[in-house]
Write a protein that holds these residues in place. Structure first.
Motif, PDB file in Angstrom:
ATOM      1  N   PHE A 244       1.422  -8.868 -11.513  1.00  0.00           N
ATOM      2  CA  PHE A 244       2.592  -8.221 -12.341  1.00  0.00           C
ATOM      3  C   PHE A 244       3.462  -7.728 -11.104  1.00  0.00           C
ATOM      4  CE2 PHE A 244      -0.333  -9.573 -16.142  1.00  0.00           C
ATOM      5  CZ  PHE A 244       1.253 -10.489 -17.372  1.00  0.00           C
ATOM      6  N   HIS A 245       3.626  -7.470 -11.246  1.00  0.00           N
ATOM      7  CA  HIS A 245       5.147  -6.923 -10.135  1.00  0.00           C
ATOM      8  C   HIS A 245       5.811  -7.034 -10.769  1.00  0.00           C
ATOM      9  CE1 HIS A 245       3.189 -10.201  -7.460  1.00  0.00           C
ATOM     10  NE2 HIS A 245       3.740 -11.022  -8.638  1.00  0.00           N
ATOM     11  N   CYS A 293       8.042  -5.970  -3.883  1.00  0.00           N
ATOM     12  CA  CYS A 293       7.843  -5.301  -4.754  1.00  0.00           C
ATOM     13  C   CYS A 293       6.846  -3.995  -4.856  1.00  0.00           C
ATOM     14  CB  CYS A 293       6.237  -6.385  -5.248  1.00  0.00           C
ATOM     15  SG  CYS A 293       5.307  -5.903  -6.732  1.00  0.00           S
ATOM     16  N   VAL A 295       4.937  -2.073  -6.572  1.00  0.00           N
ATOM     17  CA  VAL A 295       3.271  -2.148  -6.956  1.00  0.00           C
ATOM     18  C   VAL A 295       3.144  -1.831  -5.354  1.00  0.00           C
ATOM     19  CG1 VAL A 295       1.137  -3.244  -7.643  1.00  0.00           C
ATOM     20  CG2 VAL A 295       3.305  -4.085  -8.947  1.00  0.00           C
ATOM     21  N   HIS A 298       0.819  -3.886  -3.611  1.00  0.00           N
ATOM     22  CA  HIS A 298       1.337  -5.715  -3.188  1.00  0.00           C
ATOM     23  C   HIS A 298       2.398  -5.307  -1.728  1.00  0.00           C
ATOM     24  CE1 HIS A 298       1.020  -7.471  -7.379  1.00  0.00           C
ATOM     25  NE2 HIS A 298      -0.047  -7.120  -6.514  1.00  0.00           N
ATOM     26  N   MET A 303       4.441  -7.639   0.661  1.00  0.00           N
ATOM     27  CA  MET A 303       5.323  -7.920   0.191  1.00  0.00           C
ATOM     28  C   MET A 303       6.841  -7.713  -0.337  1.00  0.00           C
ATOM     29  SD  MET A 303       4.631  -9.088  -3.863  1.00  0.00           S
ATOM     30  CE  MET A 303       5.444 -10.404  -5.079  1.00  0.00           C
TER      31      MET A 303
END
Ligand SMILES: [Cu+2]
Length: 311
Positions: A244-245, A293, A295, A298, A303
């Protein structure tokens, strides 16, 4: 005469004789293996039959396979006949296209008998399979298509690269956006660049639809996307895989579709998506605006990319 009326009424009630303005797309895709061992779809042919004219759009696509696969763009009301060829060397396992969002009959589900317990709607080497999709009213949006057959077990290899984007645009050609601080309708004709960003585990996979040159440009991983200051651009952000991002773009804000809720970060789970329009650099000017992202794990794994807004 009465009989004629009866048949005319029957034809109308069955919906035979699609409205003239609805286009029929004849698309052929091929699933192949890349030298890296990843899998990907490539465009073989795309012809559009529209009001008695046939237009060839094959040259609008990137040559060769790409991840994500070719972006298929339909208008609400259109029909697509999508043929898939199996070109994965060294494998006899079936491969398919399963689409989200649009209407299709069970024979266009893109699954194997193993999964559906009834029929195979998959391609084998030398045995292509044709799917039929209807972008019926109520199917406007950004959707995905992906393999739902390859691999062991036979449930699909989307995480190996067999995925792509389907965009169904509204018939009136307008989308809502917050521009210059006001929510307004934007004409899709005024949007010259669209960026497709797939969020897969800790990587973005990108593609640009450049309407200035009528080309799809593969951007591969964690790309820099670019626009001129003040240009309207549309982002399509889609999740894939298991993570989940939270998609965040620096310096810009937009409305969640269908709401007046202003955001600059959105949650993106597997196969959930968002699409929004921004005016590049609105209120903030040029810059290499980061997107990433949010998170932290991530982000720390790389990312991220840039939205380069130039004067
Ligand atoms: Cu993430």
């Amino acid at each position: 005469m009465r009989r004629y009326r009866f048949f005319a009424a029957l034809i109308l009630s069955l919906g035979i004789g699609a409205p003239l303005e609805a286009a029929v797309h004849h698309i052929t895709l091929r699933a192949v293996k890349l030298p890296s061992g990843q899998l990907a779809y490539e465009m073989v042919r795309h012809q559009v039959e529209d009001q008695g004219q046939v237009q060839d759009r094959t040259s609008h696509y990137a040559q060769g396979p790409t991840i994500p696969g070719p972006t298929l763009v339909l208008t609400e009301g259109d029909t697509a006949k999508v043929t898939l060829e199996h070109g994965i060397e060294g494998s006899d396992l079936p491969v398919s296209i399963h689409v989200h969002g649009v209407h299709y009959k069970f024979t266009s589900d893109g699954t194997t008998r193993t999964l559906s317990e009834t029929i195979d709607s998959v391609a084998y080497p030398g045995k292509p399979y044709t799917y039929e999709w209807n972008a019926a009213p109520g199917t406007v949006g950004t959707w995905m298509y992906h393999d739902h057959a390859f691999g062991d077990p036979l449930v699909g290899a989307e995480d190996q690269g067999l995925f792509g984007t389907l965009i169904v645009n509204p018939k009136d050609g307008k989308v809502e956006a917050m521009i210059d601080g006001k929510i307004q309708k934007v004409d899709l004709k005024d949007i010259k660049r669209e960026f497709i960003l797939w969020m897969h585990e800790t990587t973005f996979w990108g593609q640009e639809l450049n309407h200035l040159v009528n080309r799809q440009i593969p951007l591969w991983t964690n790309p820099i996307v670019g626009a001129r200051l003040g240009e309207l651009v549309r982002f399509h952000v889609i999740g894939l895989g298991t993570a989940f991002h939270t998609f965040h773009l620096h310096g810009h804000r937009w409305i969640e579709p269908g709401t007046t809720h202003v955001v600059d970060t959105v949650n993106v789970g597997p196969i959930s998506r968002t699409a929004f329009v921004v005016k590049a650099g609105e209120g903030v000017g040029p810059g290499d605006w980061h997107y990433h992202c949010h998170v932290v794990q991530h982000m720390q794994s790389g990312m991220m990319g840039k939205f380069r807004v130039v004067q």
